[in-house]
Structures are given as C-alpha cells and as structure tokens.
Design an enzyme around this catalytic site. Sequence first.
Site, PDB file in Angstrom:
ATOM      1  N   GLY A  30       0.824  -1.208   0.000  1.00 54.34           N
ATOM      2  CA  GLY A  30       0.000   0.000   0.000  1.00 54.34           C
ATOM      3  C   GLY A  30       0.851   1.247   0.000  1.00 54.34           C
ATOM      4  O   GLY A  30       2.073   1.173  -0.136  1.00 54.34           O
ATOM      5  N   ASN A  31       0.205   2.375   0.141  1.00 54.73           N
ATOM      6  CA  ASN A  31       0.951   3.639   0.222  1.00 54.73           C
ATOM      7  C   ASN A  31       0.280   4.565   1.220  1.00 54.73           C
ATOM      8  O   ASN A  31      -0.773   4.241   1.767  1.00 54.73           O
ATOM      9  CB  ASN A  31       1.062   4.275  -1.170  1.00 54.73           C
TER      10      ASN A  31
END
Length: 237
Positions: free
Chosen positions: A29-30
């Site tokens: 993810g980010n």
Amino acid sequence: AGAGPLAGRRVVVTAGGTREPLDPVRFLGNRSSGKQGLAVARAALDAGAEVTLLLAHLEVQPPAEEPRLTVRHAGTALQLRDAVLAALEEESPDALVMTAAVADFRPGEYRESKIKKDPDADDAPVIELVRNPDILRQAVERRASAGGPALIVGFAAETGSAEAGVAELGLAKLRSKGCDLLVVNQVGTDLVFGSDRTAATILSRRGDRTDADDVVGGKDDLARRLMELIASHPAMR
Ligand code: C5P
C-alpha cells in the site's frame, strides 16, 4: 442541477491509495489518506458539477450520499484503471482529476492461500513486482484516439533535489504525462501525506505556455483553486 461555474459539467475524480494484494491477508500500500481527493470532489460539487468519485483505500470516512455525487470503489490499480476507463466511456466527463495514489508496481503473482514462514528456517520469500498501467497516461492516449475529457489533471509528489527543483520536475512530468494541469505537491515537509494542509504548485499548460500557481493552505483551498482553474480553462468553453 447544480449552480456555479461547473453547473452542467461532469467531473470524474479518483481518490485514496491503491492496495496491491499479495495473498488473502497482505497487500502493498501507500500513505495516501484520500483527503485531497475528497476535497477535490467536494470543490467540484460546490462548483455545481456532477461528480463521479472513484475510491481506492481511504484513511478517512468516505463522503455521505448526496445529489450529483456517484461513488464507486476500486481498490487495486487494475480495478481503478477499469473504473476510470468505464467512466470515460459511459459518462463522457468534461474533466478527469487523478488525485489517487496509484501503485506503480504490484506483486506479479497473487497467492490464493496465505504465504507461510517455515518455523525451522530463517529464509524469506522473494516477491517479484510487475509494472502497473499508468492510468493517467492511458486516459491521455485514449483522448487522442477516442476523444474524451476536455481537461485531464494529474497530481505528483516531488521532494526536489540538488539538481532540480520541484517546479522543474513538475514541468517535466506535465510534459511527459501529456495532461493539461498538474498539481505538484512538495513532500518532505510535515505537509501533504495525511495532513489537512498542503503546499503545492498548480501547473497549467495551454499549448506551449505553462502557468504556475502556488498554493499553501488547506487541501480544500487547493481543491477550490483547482476548480477555478478548471472552470476558466479555455478547453472547457
Ligand atoms: O508518475 P507519478 O506516479 O508521479 O504520477 C502521478 C500521477 O499519475 C497521479 O495523478 C496519479 O494518479 C497518476 N498515476 C496513474 N497510474 C499510475 C501511477 C500514477 O494514473 N500507475
């Protein structure tokens, strides 16, 4: 119908960060919170537009239902790409604003069952990544052949370096992506990720000419300024 400079116009906005699954319990993810994308959708609604909001993962509450707002969910880069292309096809929007943080890479292989560690060994798996499509670039390419949004807006996060400032990097990205406006966020300060505040330069290109607008303030201030620039852009006439 809404009232305001974008009344009768349709705007597609992507928000949040994609999550790229590795196995049923893990993802890459980010740090995108989705706040900026939601602020863009809000500003577009306030300017009178019909808004389609395509949501990846958010760290904040999604918006409540309201007139002129359609919300769809697309969690991975591939799902978001499909959702964006479907919205361009079906809704013929006047503007596409790519606020979402789309993962550039995803695990090449999705494991149907959880990746396990061997308790008797200390080895670790090697995860191979493959490139995700660049949705913004695909939208620009599609416009060249099939027509499409009068305005395509990208976002970029740059830290700048000794060799090139944030504005310079932004200009190069604006050209390489082929979009009409690019919002360049200055990362590396406390601002931007997860914050309500931001520091950004909005670059807008008309032919050979590029204008730069600096905005330091709330993400809602940036979104409002962006809507003014969209509404007053010659391509929207
Ligand atoms: O190249 P970079 O990731 O910095 O570009 C950011 C812009 O491109 C954002 O508007 C983002 O939504 C979009 N993007 C995309 N597809 C990707 C990566 C980024 O549409 N795979």
